[in-house]
Scaffold this motif. Structure first.
Motif, PDB file in Angstrom:
ATOM      1  N   TYR A   1     -79.020 -56.178 -38.815  1.00 44.00           N
ATOM      2  CA  TYR A   1     -79.903 -56.701 -39.537  1.00 44.00           C
ATOM      3  C   TYR A   1     -79.278 -57.819 -40.558  1.00 44.00           C
ATOM      4  O   TYR A   1     -79.887 -58.253 -41.490  1.00 44.00           O
ATOM      5  N   GLU A   2     -78.111 -57.989 -40.029  1.00 48.42           N
ATOM      6  CA  GLU A   2     -77.369 -58.877 -41.045  1.00 48.42           C
ATOM      7  C   GLU A   2     -77.808 -60.330 -40.626  1.00 48.42           C
ATOM      8  O   GLU A   2     -78.306 -60.975 -39.629  1.00 48.42           O
ATOM      9  N   ARG A   3     -77.901 -61.133 -41.894  1.00 42.80           N
ATOM     10  CA  ARG A   3     -78.359 -62.466 -41.449  1.00 42.80           C
ATOM     11  C   ARG A   3     -77.656 -63.602 -40.888  1.00 42.80           C
ATOM     12  O   ARG A   3     -76.261 -63.497 -41.171  1.00 42.80           O
ATOM     13  N   LYS A   4     -77.962 -64.324 -39.889  1.00 46.56           N
ATOM     14  CA  LYS A   4     -77.249 -65.157 -39.318  1.00 46.56           C
ATOM     15  C   LYS A   4     -76.967 -66.715 -39.959  1.00 46.56           C
ATOM     16  O   LYS A   4     -78.043 -66.882 -40.646  1.00 46.56           O
ATOM     17  N   SER A   5     -75.908 -67.289 -39.813  1.00 44.13           N
ATOM     18  CA  SER A   5     -75.802 -68.613 -40.537  1.00 44.13           C
ATOM     19  C   SER A   5     -76.564 -69.567 -39.739  1.00 44.13           C
ATOM     20  O   SER A   5     -76.641 -69.643 -38.415  1.00 44.13           O
ATOM     21  N   ARG A   6     -77.600 -70.343 -40.333  1.00 46.96           N
ATOM     22  CA  ARG A   6     -78.398 -71.073 -39.788  1.00 46.96           C
ATOM     23  C   ARG A   6     -77.851 -72.585 -39.943  1.00 46.96           C
ATOM     24  O   ARG A   6     -78.389 -73.855 -39.329  1.00 46.96           O
ATOM     25  N   LYS A   7     -76.687 -72.752 -40.339  1.00 48.94           N
ATOM     26  CA  LYS A   7     -76.114 -74.123 -40.434  1.00 48.94           C
ATOM     27  C   LYS A   7     -75.409 -74.425 -39.224  1.00 48.94           C
ATOM     28  O   LYS A   7     -74.690 -73.759 -38.686  1.00 48.94           O
TER      29      LYS A   7
END
Length: 78
Positions: free
Chosen positions: A68-74
């Motif tokens: 459930y870790e946020r993935k980098s969207r950059k």
């Protein structure tokens, strides 16, 4: 509408927390609409089915390997 659920297993003696489920009335009616037919089949009350549903969902999530870790969207600079 608020519903207070104690999700503690029957034989557990440690610390527990009370879960407060606070949903708008139309959403609570939708969830309970799913629980009521099951409760009628099992000859029990809908609140008990809701409690079991939440316990089972929490168990399934805790046992899954999903991250459930946020993935980098950059985007990486080229």
């Amino acid at each position: 509408m608020n519903m207070y659920l104690n999700l503690k297993p029957n034989n557990y003696e440690g610390e527990t927390e009370l879960l407060t489920l606070e949903l708008p009335k139309h959403q609570m009616n939708g969830i309970m609409g799913l629980c009521r037919p099951i409760a009628e089949q099992k000859n029990t009350n809908a609140e008990r089915i809701l409690k079991d549903l939440l316990k089972e969902c929490a168990y399934q999530i805790s046992e899954s390997n999903k991250s459930y870790e946020r993935k980098s969207r950059k985007n990486a600079k080229r």
